[in-house]
Design a protein around this motif. Structure first.
Motif, PDB file in Angstrom:
ATOM      1  N   VAL A   1      65.880 -14.453  10.363  1.00 55.29           N
ATOM      2  CA  VAL A   1      67.388 -14.532  10.141  1.00 55.29           C
ATOM      3  C   VAL A   1      68.147 -14.723  11.318  1.00 55.29           C
ATOM      4  O   VAL A   1      67.953 -14.042  12.439  1.00 55.29           O
ATOM      5  CB  VAL A   1      67.942 -13.082   9.474  1.00 55.29           C
TER       6      VAL A   1
ATOM      7  N   ASP B   1      72.574 -16.668   7.949  1.00 55.17           N
ATOM      8  CA  ASP B   1      73.753 -15.789   7.367  1.00 55.17           C
ATOM      9  C   ASP B   1      75.050 -16.603   7.779  1.00 55.17           C
ATOM     10  O   ASP B   1      75.391 -16.093   9.106  1.00 55.17           O
ATOM     11  CB  ASP B   1      73.643 -14.291   7.695  1.00 55.17           C
TER      12      ASP B   1
ATOM     13  N   ALA C   1      77.701  -6.130  14.492  1.00 59.73           N
ATOM     14  CA  ALA C   1      76.332  -6.550  14.267  1.00 59.73           C
ATOM     15  C   ALA C   1      75.401  -6.255  15.167  1.00 59.73           C
ATOM     16  O   ALA C   1      74.233  -5.889  15.069  1.00 59.73           O
ATOM     17  CB  ALA C   1      76.428  -8.009  13.771  1.00 59.73           C
TER      18      ALA C   1
ATOM     19  N   TRP D   1      72.634 -13.413  16.967  1.00 60.99           N
ATOM     20  CA  TRP D   1      74.035 -13.700  16.583  1.00 60.99           C
ATOM     21  C   TRP D   1      74.675 -14.487  17.277  1.00 60.99           C
ATOM     22  O   TRP D   1      74.747 -14.533  18.477  1.00 60.99           O
ATOM     23  CB  TRP D   1      74.617 -12.170  16.834  1.00 60.99           C
TER      24      TRP D   1
ATOM     25  N   ALA E   1      72.367  -9.849   6.602  1.00 59.55           N
ATOM     26  CA  ALA E   1      71.219 -10.408   7.657  1.00 59.55           C
ATOM     27  C   ALA E   1      70.383  -9.349   7.900  1.00 59.55           C
ATOM     28  O   ALA E   1      69.167  -9.823   8.000  1.00 59.55           O
ATOM     29  CB  ALA E   1      71.822 -11.067   8.751  1.00 59.55           C
TER      30      ALA E   1
ATOM     31  N   ASP F   1      79.133 -15.911  13.182  1.00 57.00           N
ATOM     32  CA  ASP F   1      80.490 -15.621  12.732  1.00 57.00           C
ATOM     33  C   ASP F   1      81.546 -16.154  13.801  1.00 57.00           C
ATOM     34  O   ASP F   1      80.916 -16.042  14.793  1.00 57.00           O
ATOM     35  CB  ASP F   1      80.667 -14.297  12.467  1.00 57.00           C
TER      36      ASP F   1
ATOM     37  N   GLY G   1      72.496 -15.003  12.455  1.00 57.61           N
ATOM     38  CA  GLY G   1      73.828 -14.797  11.876  1.00 57.61           C
ATOM     39  C   GLY G   1      74.644 -15.664  12.788  1.00 57.61           C
ATOM     40  O   GLY G   1      74.570 -15.559  13.850  1.00 57.61           O
TER      41      GLY G   1
ATOM     42  N   CYS H   1      78.412 -13.917   8.848  1.00 61.96           N
ATOM     43  CA  CYS H   1      77.491 -12.857   8.842  1.00 61.96           C
ATOM     44  C   CYS H   1      78.414 -11.531   8.891  1.00 61.96           C
ATOM     45  O   CYS H   1      77.877 -10.644   8.497  1.00 61.96           O
ATOM     46  CB  CYS H   1      76.434 -12.941   9.758  1.00 61.96           C
TER      47      CYS H   1
ATOM     48  N   GLY I   1      76.964  -8.148   9.628  1.00 62.92           N
ATOM     49  CA  GLY I   1      75.303  -8.167   9.548  1.00 62.92           C
ATOM     50  C   GLY I   1      74.534  -7.437   8.507  1.00 62.92           C
ATOM     51  O   GLY I   1      73.575  -7.417   8.539  1.00 62.92           O
TER      52      GLY I   1
END
Length: 196
Positions: free
Chosen positions: A70, A51, A83, A92, A60, A74, A72, A54, A57
Motif C-alpha cells: 500500500v 490509497d 499516518a 506516504w 492504508a 494526501d 498513501g 489517505c 492512514g
C-alpha cells in the motif's frame, strides 16, 4: 493546486483519528472500506493499492496489515504526520491528486478513494483527478470511490462521465462499503475498471 478540504473545518490529524477510535471502542466496525477492497483484490488476484486521499492512514494501514502493498497519498501535511507516526514503514506521499502521476512511477491493481475524497478535491478538477488516478491502474485495475451525493457537489452522472473519459468502465455500484445495493440515496460506492 489546493482542495476544498483545505478550506473545510473538519478535524485533522489526531483529532480526526479520535473519532474513529471512539467508534471502534463502541464496537462499531471501522474497516468496511478495507473489507471491500480486500475482497475485490482477492477476486482479481491484485496486491498493490494506492490509497488516494489517505488522510491519517486508517484504510492504508489496515490493508497493509492484511498483507497488501500500500502507498498513501494526501495533500494535508497534518493528516500525513499522523499516518507516518502510526506506520512509518509505509510509503506516504504529500501531493495533490491532480498531480498524482508525477509523484508515482508505478502501477496499482486498485486505487481507493474512501472518505469522501472526490467531493473535497478542488471544484472543476474532478475529471483531472480521475484521469490521473486511472492512468496509474494496471489494465483491468479498479478505481473504487465512495462519496456523499449532494446537489452542490459531484454527481454520479458527472463522476461516471469523467471515468468514461479516462478509459474506465463502471463494473459495480453499492450504497455502502459492505455492498448493499444502490437504489438511490445520499451515498454511493462505485467500482470502475480500466480497459484491458
Amino acid at each position: 493546486m489546493g482542495s476544498r478540504w483545505q478550506h473545510s473545518d473538519v478535524p485533522r490529524g489526531q483529532d480526526y483519528d479520535a473519532r474513529w477510535q471512539s467508534l471502534a471502542a463502541s464496537g462499531a466496525s471501522v474497516h468496511g472500506e478495507a473489507d471491500l477492497i480486500e475482497s475485490l483484490l482477492r477476486e482479481s488476484g491484485g496486491t498493490r493499492v494506492l490509497d488516494a486521499g489517505c488522510g491519517t492512514g486508517r484504510v492504508a494501514i489496515e490493508l497493509a496489515a492484511r498483507g497488501f502493498s500500500v502507498t498513501g497519498i494526501d495533500l494535508d501535511p497534518a493528516m500525513l504526520t499522523a499516518a507516518r507516526a502510526k506506520a512509518p514503514q509505509l510509503r506516504w506521499i504529500e501531493a495533490d491528486l491532480v498531480d498524482a502521476g508525477s509523484h508515482l512511477n508505478e502501477s496499482f491493481d486498485l486505487v481507493a478513494l474512501p472518505g469522501n475524497v472526490m467531493i473535497f478535491v478542488e471544484r472543476g478538477t474532478e475529471g483531472r483527478v480521475i484521469a490521473e488516478l486511472a492512468a496509474l491502474l494496471v489494465p483491468g485495475g479498479l478505481l473504487v470511490a465512495g462519496f456523499q451525493l449532494r446537489e452542490d457537489r459531484l454527481t454520479l452522472d458527472q463522476y461516471d462521465k469523467s471515468a468514461a473519459a479516462a478509459g474506465l468502465e463502471l463494473v459495480d455500484r453499492w450504497a455502502t462499503w459492505d455492498r448493499q445495493p444502490f437504489t438511490g440515496g445520499d451515498y454511493a460506492v462505485s467500482a470502475h475498471a480500466r480497459s484491458e
